[in-house]
Write an enzyme that holds these catalytic residues in place. Structure first.
Site, PDB file in Angstrom:
ATOM      1  CG  HIS A 184      -0.341   0.108   2.537  1.00 17.00           C
ATOM      2  ND1 HIS A 184       0.593  -0.786   3.009  1.00 17.00           N
ATOM      3  CD2 HIS A 184      -0.520   1.021   3.537  1.00 17.00           C
ATOM      4  CE1 HIS A 184       0.948  -0.438   4.229  1.00 17.00           C
ATOM      5  NE2 HIS A 184       0.299   0.658   4.576  1.00 17.00           N
TER       6      HIS A 184
ATOM      7  CG  ASP B 289       5.184   2.825   7.012  1.00 11.53           C
ATOM      8  OD1 ASP B 289       4.258   3.347   6.355  1.00 11.53           O
ATOM      9  OD2 ASP B 289       4.982   1.962   7.877  1.00 11.53           O
TER      10      ASP B 289
ATOM     11  CG  HIS C  55       0.039   4.388   4.922  1.00 15.88           C
ATOM     12  ND1 HIS C  55      -0.767   3.590   5.683  1.00 15.88           N
ATOM     13  CD2 HIS C  55      -0.671   5.531   4.681  1.00 15.88           C
ATOM     14  CE1 HIS C  55      -1.917   4.208   5.896  1.00 15.88           C
ATOM     15  NE2 HIS C  55      -1.891   5.384   5.293  1.00 15.88           N
TER      16      HIS C  55
ATOM     17  CG  ASP D 202       0.701  -1.335   7.597  1.00 11.55           C
ATOM     18  OD1 ASP D 202       1.678  -2.093   7.668  1.00 11.55           O
ATOM     19  OD2 ASP D 202       0.775  -0.106   7.761  1.00 11.55           O
TER      20      ASP D 202
ATOM     21  CG  HIS E 108       3.930  -2.485  10.704  1.00 14.01           C
ATOM     22  ND1 HIS E 108       3.079  -1.620  11.362  1.00 14.01           N
ATOM     23  CD2 HIS E 108       4.208  -1.895   9.530  1.00 14.01           C
ATOM     24  CE1 HIS E 108       2.845  -0.568  10.586  1.00 14.01           C
ATOM     25  NE2 HIS E 108       3.528  -0.710   9.474  1.00 14.01           N
TER      26      HIS E 108
END
Lengths: 303, 303
Positions: B63, B67, B65, B212, B270
């Protein structure tokens, strides 16, 4: 005396190698913190060297090759996650604003603090910032895309009061400010020349950062008399053709500029991944300009 | 037996801390190298752990984001500078293609190798890639922006020939391939059942990456029987409200999914920057699912 130092966070050229990181450095002067370039991993380097990045108020990006700005989106995000509310001033090619906006769009990010974007003009040197103690200007470099360096200068300091003399002559406090500005002391018929009451301040210090540039002798006037200059030295003389083709400097080029400008100390950086051992670069420059040093990541360089 | 292992390059959540890096991992199966997510610094981590990044043929980004992808532009640039000509397949939200194009535009970069962009569909699980030995599919996760995990599976292997029996019965070489597919041996009136000539192959192995996600029990069927699962565990149970608000999992959530799916081993990753010591997360998960381990950057995890 106000602190004025530069911590190099990355001294590699485009390809990180041998533990060296892409370009970034933290300039600390008179309590202000300025980040200069922000290559990938800059935020990790700041943490590694225990440099608090929320204190950074202004970021200056020399040009939009990835090794000079790809660490910026992550740093801005971390400042956000750590609750920053203070504005951050960002000076860069206006394209960077579009890149950051697109990153924020797809990650659905709205930063909790304002980023004040100042597009750079690469046509001629400009004053970017000044306050009561410091001023920061651009230095136009010669590279394959628009690129500039930055000059950090202390402002002329107030004259130093000769305290014993002032006490002896009973000069009132109200006159002090005028004295530090160089005025004579005048009270009725009494005139005491400034030179009797004050001494010269320390000369203002000057640091210049020359990120990516081909040999450019017309930088000399702007670098004249600098205390410290960081100049890229991507290659050595045996790679001159490659240096010219990619618009980079050799260690000798950097030293020649330093010598011509009569600076105090030169730091070489932006090293090509072809060099594991950097001593040959140091030697090449040292032969032209003895006060040459190699950049070391994490080390504080006093201006 | 073909190698099948996962080297974790980054196991931090959005804010890198305590030397932990943003998400990235290298999946190596049957001689193929797949990069999964590419947080800032991934290229330096690959170098640090002596993992040759030119061997990577496919990159999967869960995705957008930062990071999970901010290390990608730098890695693509380094592949270019090191002379790559082999195509690179990139699977990600289509926004990433625009971000990369904008980066290339302002840095005047034209990569020397083709990047084949495959936009991800986040609406339902899809088969992304297969060849004669492996297949890779998406796993739809539950996060604040479109996000998916990835399942890496070996294909059913050919049946193992019982060499002594085959020699004893003088079975011709031309029949071998049919035997490995499970066919009986037939020659005139002679029929030898496959089970006498072959043995079961090793069962195909399966690894899943859940980058995530909020707690999502409907992942269980897709994870069923996996040998190894990496599941995010950003928080612990005492931060459940925060986990729900940010659409992340707790260590207990990850362990519950692992238990329900009957997987062999779970790796937690994570991690939030609030945890310096990760043992409490391990303990929380271990109480639910004993075969739980912490991610360690640079360590190879055998599937």
């Amino acid at each position: 005396m106000d602190a004025f130092d530069v911590t190099i966070l990355g001294c590699s050229s485009a390809l990180p190698a041998f533990g060296r990181h892409p370009s970034s450095q933290l300039v600390h002067m008179a309590g202000r913190y300025f980040l200069v370039d922000c290559g990938e991993g800059a935020q990790m380097q700041l943490r590694r060297f225990s440099l608090k990045f929320q204190r950074i108020s202004h970021i200056f990006i020399s040009h939009l090759h990835g090794d000079h700005y790809l660490g910026l989106p992550g740093l801005l995000s971390s400042m956000h996650l750590l609750g920053r509310t203070e504005p951050l001033h960002l000076y860069a090619d206006e394209g960077l604003n579009q890149i950051l906006e697109m990153n924020n769009k797809y990650s659905h990010t709205v930063l909790k603090y304002p980023v004040v974007f100042h597009p750079l003009d690469f046509s001629e040197p400009k004053l970017l910032f000044e306050d009561e103690k410091v001023k920061i200007s651009t230095l136009i470099l010669k590279h394959s895309i628009p690129c500039c360096g930055f000059v950090f200068e202390e402002k002329e300091k107030p004259r130093k009061l000769r305290k014993e003399k002032i006490a002896e002559l009973n000069i009132p406090i109200a006159s002090m400010e005028g004295l530090t500005r160089g005025e004579d002391y005048v009270a009725g018929d009494t005139i005491i020349p400034n030179a009797e009451l004050t001494a010269d301040p320390l000369p203002p210090r000057k640091y210049a950062y020359c990120s990516d540039t081909a040999y450019k002798p017309d930088l000399v006037p702007q670098l004249q008399g600098a205390d410290l200059v960081y100049h890229e030295a991507t290659f050595m003389e045996d790679m001159r053709a490659r240096a010219e083709q990619t618009m980079h400097s050799t260690a000798k080029d950097a030293a020649t500029i330093a010598k011509e400008a009569g600076i105090k100390r030169l730091i070489l950086g932006h090293f090509s991944a072809r060099y594991k051992d950097l001593n040959p670069l140091l030697e090449e420059a040292h032969n032209v300009f003895p006060q040459t040093y190699l950049a070391h990541e994490g080390e504080k360089n006093y201006v």
